[in-house]
Design a protein around this motif. Structure first.
Motif, PDB file in Angstrom:
ATOM      1  N   ALA A   5       0.970  -1.267  -0.083  1.00  0.00           N
ATOM      2  CA  ALA A   5      -0.109  -0.063   0.079  1.00  0.00           C
ATOM      3  C   ALA A   5       0.777   1.240  -0.208  1.00  0.00           C
ATOM      4  CB  ALA A   5      -0.999  -0.095   1.175  1.00  0.00           C
ATOM      5  N   ALA A   6       0.448   2.209  -0.665  1.00  0.00           N
ATOM      6  CA  ALA A   6       1.027   3.500  -0.931  1.00  0.00           C
ATOM      7  C   ALA A   6       0.181   4.737  -0.648  1.00  0.00           C
ATOM      8  CB  ALA A   6       1.658   3.665  -2.142  1.00  0.00           C
ATOM      9  N   ILE A   7       0.757   5.655   0.266  1.00  0.00           N
ATOM     10  CA  ILE A   7      -0.196   6.515   0.604  1.00  0.00           C
ATOM     11  C   ILE A   7       0.279   7.688  -0.317  1.00  0.00           C
ATOM     12  CG2 ILE A   7      -1.049   8.467   2.468  1.00  0.00           C
ATOM     13  CD1 ILE A   7      -0.200   6.318   4.630  1.00  0.00           C
ATOM     14  N   VAL A   8      -0.843   8.311  -1.195  1.00  0.00           N
ATOM     15  CA  VAL A   8      -0.658   9.106  -2.161  1.00  0.00           C
ATOM     16  C   VAL A   8      -0.897  10.311  -1.794  1.00  0.00           C
ATOM     17  CG1 VAL A   8      -0.221   7.461  -4.219  1.00  0.00           C
ATOM     18  CG2 VAL A   8      -2.321   8.378  -3.743  1.00  0.00           C
ATOM     19  N   ALA A   9      -1.933  10.590  -1.052  1.00  0.00           N
ATOM     20  CA  ALA A   9      -2.588  11.728  -0.605  1.00  0.00           C
ATOM     21  C   ALA A   9      -3.204  11.483   0.643  1.00  0.00           C
ATOM     22  CB  ALA A   9      -3.538  12.392  -1.789  1.00  0.00           C
ATOM     23  N   LYS A  10      -3.832  12.650   1.042  1.00  0.00           N
ATOM     24  CA  LYS A  10      -4.574  12.492   2.494  1.00  0.00           C
ATOM     25  C   LYS A  10      -5.795  11.776   2.353  1.00  0.00           C
ATOM     26  CE  LYS A  10      -6.448  14.872   6.544  1.00  0.00           C
ATOM     27  NZ  LYS A  10      -6.616  16.260   7.112  1.00  0.00           N
ATOM     28  N   GLY A  11      -5.878  10.657   2.973  1.00  0.00           N
ATOM     29  CA  GLY A  11      -7.078   9.854   2.892  1.00  0.00           C
ATOM     30  C   GLY A  11      -7.146   9.031   1.633  1.00  0.00           C
ATOM     31  N   ARG A  12      -6.016   8.715   0.819  1.00  0.00           N
ATOM     32  CA  ARG A  12      -5.951   8.080  -0.438  1.00  0.00           C
ATOM     33  C   ARG A  12      -4.607   7.214  -0.485  1.00  0.00           C
ATOM     34  NH1 ARG A  12      -6.537   8.935  -6.899  1.00  0.00           N
ATOM     35  NH2 ARG A  12      -6.783   6.899  -7.082  1.00  0.00           N
ATOM     36  N   THR A  13      -5.098   5.774  -0.325  1.00  0.00           N
ATOM     37  CA  THR A  13      -3.970   5.005  -0.443  1.00  0.00           C
ATOM     38  C   THR A  13      -4.305   3.928  -1.412  1.00  0.00           C
ATOM     39  OG1 THR A  13      -3.922   4.851   2.067  1.00  0.00           O
ATOM     40  CG2 THR A  13      -2.994   3.018   1.139  1.00  0.00           C
ATOM     41  N   LEU A  14      -3.131   4.056  -2.438  1.00  0.00           N
ATOM     42  CA  LEU A  14      -3.261   3.051  -3.576  1.00  0.00           C
ATOM     43  C   LEU A  14      -2.612   1.690  -3.298  1.00  0.00           C
ATOM     44  CD1 LEU A  14      -2.179   5.420  -6.420  1.00  0.00           C
ATOM     45  CD2 LEU A  14      -4.319   4.541  -6.041  1.00  0.00           C
ATOM     46  N   VAL A  15      -3.417   0.503  -3.866  1.00  0.00           N
ATOM     47  CA  VAL A  15      -2.601  -0.654  -3.539  1.00  0.00           C
ATOM     48  C   VAL A  15      -2.680  -1.417  -5.006  1.00  0.00           C
ATOM     49  CG1 VAL A  15      -3.514  -1.002  -1.447  1.00  0.00           C
ATOM     50  CG2 VAL A  15      -5.236  -1.780  -3.221  1.00  0.00           C
ATOM     51  N   PRO A  16      -1.794  -2.651  -4.932  1.00  0.00           N
ATOM     52  CA  PRO A  16      -1.838  -3.284  -6.107  1.00  0.00           C
ATOM     53  C   PRO A  16      -3.207  -3.736  -6.717  1.00  0.00           C
ATOM     54  CG  PRO A  16      -0.088  -4.116  -4.608  1.00  0.00           C
ATOM     55  CD  PRO A  16      -1.127  -3.180  -3.880  1.00  0.00           C
ATOM     56  N   ASN A  17      -3.437  -3.895  -8.065  1.00  0.00           N
ATOM     57  CA  ASN A  17      -4.488  -4.178  -8.555  1.00  0.00           C
ATOM     58  C   ASN A  17      -4.516  -5.397  -9.448  1.00  0.00           C
ATOM     59  OD1 ASN A  17      -3.328  -2.624 -10.464  1.00  0.00           O
ATOM     60  ND2 ASN A  17      -4.844  -2.551 -11.658  1.00  0.00           N
ATOM     61  N   ASP A  18      -3.304  -6.159  -9.565  1.00  0.00           N
ATOM     62  CA  ASP A  18      -2.951  -7.189 -10.432  1.00  0.00           C
ATOM     63  C   ASP A  18      -2.257  -8.286  -9.515  1.00  0.00           C
ATOM     64  OD1 ASP A  18      -1.206  -7.830 -13.501  1.00  0.00           O
ATOM     65  OD2 ASP A  18      -3.088  -8.748 -12.593  1.00  0.00           O
ATOM     66  N   PHE A  19      -2.880  -9.304  -9.379  1.00  0.00           N
ATOM     67  CA  PHE A  19      -2.511 -10.411  -8.475  1.00  0.00           C
ATOM     68  C   PHE A  19      -2.259 -11.431  -9.181  1.00  0.00           C
ATOM     69  CE2 PHE A  19      -4.975  -7.464  -5.824  1.00  0.00           C
ATOM     70  CZ  PHE A  19      -4.044  -7.304  -4.706  1.00  0.00           C
ATOM     71  N   VAL A  20      -1.301 -12.259  -8.916  1.00  0.00           N
ATOM     72  CA  VAL A  20      -0.895 -13.734  -9.624  1.00  0.00           C
ATOM     73  C   VAL A  20      -0.646 -14.510  -8.505  1.00  0.00           C
ATOM     74  CG1 VAL A  20       0.738 -15.029 -11.027  1.00  0.00           C
ATOM     75  CG2 VAL A  20      -0.097 -12.505 -11.795  1.00  0.00           C
ATOM     76  N   VAL A  21      -1.263 -15.677  -8.294  1.00  0.00           N
ATOM     77  CA  VAL A  21      -0.960 -16.817  -7.213  1.00  0.00           C
ATOM     78  C   VAL A  21      -0.212 -18.016  -7.995  1.00  0.00           C
ATOM     79  CG1 VAL A  21      -2.011 -18.352  -5.827  1.00  0.00           C
ATOM     80  CG2 VAL A  21      -3.108 -16.270  -6.008  1.00  0.00           C
TER      81      VAL A  21
END
Length: 87
Positions: A5-21
């Protein structure tokens, strides 16, 4: 997801959207007939979890699986996850 997770702005946290198992070859072969529906179900679970945590995705959330990469330097885990941002 949480550890990327990466905080990019106050109240906005981006996370990965493509997962490979990564599955053992025998499991991947056995589950291959369910690949599409399993990917949809895992993506739904990821979206639900992200919503609960207040996370945002850069783009559409997708999940898939693959056979293990053969690397004789180590013994792979039975299940590995490989999340990444895909925009």
């Amino acid at each position: 997801m949480d550890d990327r997770a990466a905080i990019v702005a106050k109240g906005r946290t981006l996370v990965p959207n493509d997962f490979v198992v990564e599955l053992a070859e025998s499991d991947h072969d056995r589950l291959d007939v369910y690949a599409e529906s399993l990917g949809v179900e895992l993506a739904n679970l990821a979206r639900d979890y992200a919503k609960e945590q207040g996370y945002s995705f850069v783009g559409r959330c997708a999940c898939g699986s693959r056979r293990p990469r053969h690397d004789h330097r180590h013994v792979p885990d039975p299940v590995r996850r490989d999340p990444r941002l895909d925009h």
